[in-house]
Design a protein around this motif. Structure first.
Motif, mmCIF file in Angstrom:
data_model
loop_
_atom_site.group_PDB
_atom_site.id
_atom_site.type_symbol
_atom_site.label_atom_id
_atom_site.label_comp_id
_atom_site.label_asym_id
_atom_site.label_seq_id
_atom_site.Cartn_x
_atom_site.Cartn_y
_atom_site.Cartn_z
ATOM 1 N N SER A 76 0.826 -1.214 0.000
ATOM 2 C CA SER A 76 0.000 0.000 0.000
ATOM 3 C C SER A 76 0.857 1.260 0.000
ATOM 4 O O SER A 76 0.339 2.367 0.041
ATOM 5 C CB SER A 76 -0.924 0.005 1.218
ATOM 6 O OG SER A 76 -0.143 0.042 2.384
ATOM 7 N N LEU A 77 2.161 1.059 -0.031
ATOM 8 C CA LEU A 77 3.083 2.206 -0.084
ATOM 9 C C LEU A 77 4.113 1.949 -1.173
ATOM 10 O O LEU A 77 4.192 0.842 -1.705
ATOM 11 C CB LEU A 77 3.778 2.382 1.273
ATOM 12 C CG LEU A 77 2.865 2.776 2.446
ATOM 13 C CD1 LEU A 77 3.614 2.692 3.759
ATOM 14 C CD2 LEU A 77 2.271 4.166 2.244
ATOM 15 N N SER A 112 -5.803 3.733 -6.825
ATOM 16 C CA SER A 112 -5.356 4.807 -5.927
ATOM 17 C C SER A 112 -5.233 6.127 -6.679
ATOM 18 O O SER A 112 -5.031 6.159 -7.904
ATOM 19 C CB SER A 112 -3.987 4.430 -5.363
ATOM 20 O OG SER A 112 -3.376 5.540 -4.749
ATOM 21 N N ASN A 113 -5.291 7.195 -5.906
ATOM 22 C CA ASN A 113 -5.014 8.531 -6.477
ATOM 23 C C ASN A 113 -3.617 8.577 -7.097
ATOM 24 O O ASN A 113 -3.356 9.386 -7.983
ATOM 25 C CB ASN A 113 -5.181 9.604 -5.390
ATOM 26 C CG ASN A 113 -4.137 9.528 -4.297
ATOM 27 O OD1 ASN A 113 -3.059 10.107 -4.417
ATOM 28 N ND2 ASN A 113 -4.413 8.797 -3.220
ATOM 29 N N HIS A 114 -2.709 7.678 -6.639
ATOM 30 C CA HIS A 114 -1.339 7.720 -7.150
ATOM 31 C C HIS A 114 -1.226 7.186 -8.585
ATOM 32 O O HIS A 114 -0.171 7.316 -9.203
ATOM 33 C CB HIS A 114 -0.403 7.004 -6.180
ATOM 34 C CG HIS A 114 -0.382 7.697 -4.852
ATOM 35 N ND1 HIS A 114 0.182 8.942 -4.669
ATOM 36 C CD2 HIS A 114 -0.933 7.357 -3.641
ATOM 37 C CE1 HIS A 114 0.001 9.334 -3.410
ATOM 38 N NE2 HIS A 114 -0.674 8.395 -2.773
ATOM 39 N N GLY A 166 -8.739 7.710 -2.296
ATOM 40 C CA GLY A 166 -7.978 8.893 -1.866
ATOM 41 C C GLY A 166 -7.141 8.511 -0.654
ATOM 42 O O GLY A 166 -6.056 7.935 -0.782
ATOM 43 N N SER A 167 -7.628 8.797 0.537
ATOM 44 C CA SER A 167 -6.919 8.458 1.781
ATOM 45 C C SER A 167 -7.945 7.879 2.744
ATOM 46 O O SER A 167 -8.741 8.626 3.316
ATOM 47 C CB SER A 167 -6.299 9.707 2.403
ATOM 48 O OG SER A 167 -5.539 10.435 1.448
ATOM 49 N N ARG A 176 -3.747 17.846 3.475
ATOM 50 C CA ARG A 176 -4.078 17.253 2.166
ATOM 51 C C ARG A 176 -5.281 16.329 2.287
ATOM 52 O O ARG A 176 -6.162 16.294 1.425
ATOM 53 C CB ARG A 176 -2.868 16.499 1.617
ATOM 54 C CG ARG A 176 -3.176 15.673 0.361
ATOM 55 C CD ARG A 176 -1.926 14.988 -0.182
ATOM 56 N NE ARG A 176 -2.223 14.118 -1.295
ATOM 57 C CZ ARG A 176 -2.493 12.819 -1.182
ATOM 58 N NH1 ARG A 176 -2.510 12.225 0.014
ATOM 59 N NH2 ARG A 176 -2.758 12.102 -2.257
ATOM 60 N N MET A 177 -5.310 15.568 3.375
ATOM 61 C CA MET A 177 -6.394 14.592 3.531
ATOM 62 C C MET A 177 -7.752 15.246 3.766
ATOM 63 O O MET A 177 -8.776 14.572 3.678
ATOM 64 C CB MET A 177 -6.059 13.595 4.641
ATOM 65 C CG MET A 177 -4.951 12.640 4.253
ATOM 66 S SD MET A 177 -4.818 11.262 5.399
ATOM 67 C CE MET A 177 -3.187 10.632 4.935
ATOM 68 N N TRP A 260 4.188 12.488 -2.945
ATOM 69 C CA TRP A 260 4.670 11.318 -3.690
ATOM 70 C C TRP A 260 5.299 11.719 -5.029
ATOM 71 O O TRP A 260 6.048 10.932 -5.615
ATOM 72 C CB TRP A 260 3.537 10.311 -3.926
ATOM 73 C CG TRP A 260 3.069 9.593 -2.690
ATOM 74 C CD1 TRP A 260 2.811 10.131 -1.468
ATOM 75 C CD2 TRP A 260 2.816 8.180 -2.558
ATOM 76 N NE1 TRP A 260 2.400 9.152 -0.592
ATOM 77 C CE2 TRP A 260 2.385 7.957 -1.229
ATOM 78 C CE3 TRP A 260 2.882 7.106 -3.442
ATOM 79 C CZ2 TRP A 260 2.040 6.689 -0.763
ATOM 80 C CZ3 TRP A 260 2.527 5.837 -2.977
ATOM 81 C CH2 TRP A 260 2.127 5.641 -1.651
#
Ligand code: 15L
Length: 277
Positions: A76-77, A112-114, A166-167, A176-177, A260
């Motif tokens: 997840s990271l 994910s947003n990423h 998102g988060s 940000r969250m 990120w």
């Protein structure tokens, strides 16, 4: 009739938050993770499977008798490429292929947003189906997750919904969250919508709450029947007191993927330095 839902990555952050929230009288949750999972609580209708999402035989077995899969498994990271390739990309292929072999018609995939982290917030509200612009190896894996979902939907007629989360935490942890937060209860509402909406085919939706400061569209998620009931604004005062007013010129506020996109997440360069190249 009792349905059985398989949740991969059930010991992870989102999995742990969803476990009590996706429970239902007419449902058994089959919880799968490579890590040890807490045993079934009193009256809890769960089955525990400890295995890797990259093990095809184990995944085929885990998919037996299942009506839908919520695939949250994987890193997840950010991680080195070899890990991302094996766990997030090959792992998702394995989950989808095992589901197909067992005749499962619906799979919900955690994106994910990423996957689109290099989009600038200044480019306006982030629409649904924003073209990929990953910010990291992890972001690339989420693009691949979506591509795999698209392939299995088109080729095999499966219903596959990718949720660009998102988060998802108990509460927003930073400014940000306040924009990217998906409350756990809204997360469960969204996954329920993904599991029950009739014949969705392939979809990509944002996984966020209806935050006053949100950066993302809710249109496509609403089409599935999702109705957010939460807004991070209730935490705004305490988050701003702890972290200061959001700085519009910071990476955290100017890119969808936040920090990120910055050099601390340049994993290829980090790996090269470690290898003395
Ligand atoms: C993610 O995709 C991560 O899994 C999670 O840990 C958070 O960092 C989240 O994105 C985020 O962008 O806040």
């Amino acid at each position: 009739m009792t349905e059985r839902i398989l949740i991969t990555g059930a010991a992870g952050g989102v999995g742990t938050l969803m476990r009590p929230r996706l429970a239902a009288d007419d449902r058994i949750l089959r919880l799968l993770d490579i890590a040890e999972l807490p045993a079934a609580g009193d009256g809890e209708r769960v089955e525990i499977v400890q295995t890797s999402i990259t093990d095809m035989a184990a995944m085929e077995q885990a998919c037996e008798g299942v009506s839908a899969v919520v695939h949250l498994g994987g890193h997840s990271l950010e991680q080195v490429w070899s890990q991302i390739l094996e766990v997030n990309i090959n792992g998702t292929y394995t989950v989808l292929e095992a589901a197909r072999r067992q005749g499962i018609k619906r799979v919900v995939l955690a994106s994910s947003n990423h996957a689109v982290g290099f989009f600038q917030k200044a480019e306006g509200e982030a629409g649904d189906y924003l073209f990929p612009r990953p910010d990291t190896n992890y972001g690339v894996s989420k693009v691949a997750v979506e591509a795999l979902g698209s392939l299995f939907a088109d080729r095999y007629g499966m219903d596959v919904i990718c949720v660009r989360i998102g988060s998802c935490f108990e509460r927003p942890k930073d400014t940000r969250m306040l924009s990217t937060w998906l409350s756990p209860d809204d997360g469960a509402r969204l996954f329920e919508a993904c599991l029950t909406t009739p014949a969705p085919g392939f979809r990509v939706v944002w996984g966020i709450s209806d935050n006053t400061r949100r950066w993302f569209s809710l249109d496509e998620a609403r089409k599935l029947g999702y109705e957010s009931k939460d807004d991070s604004e209730v935490y705004a005062d305490e988050v701003i007191a702890a972290h200061g007013e959001p700085d519009p010129s910071s990476l955290a506020q100017s890119y969808l993927g936040g920090v990120w996109v910055g050099p601390d997440f340049d994993t290829a360069i980090k790996e090269a330095k470690e290898a003395g190249r």
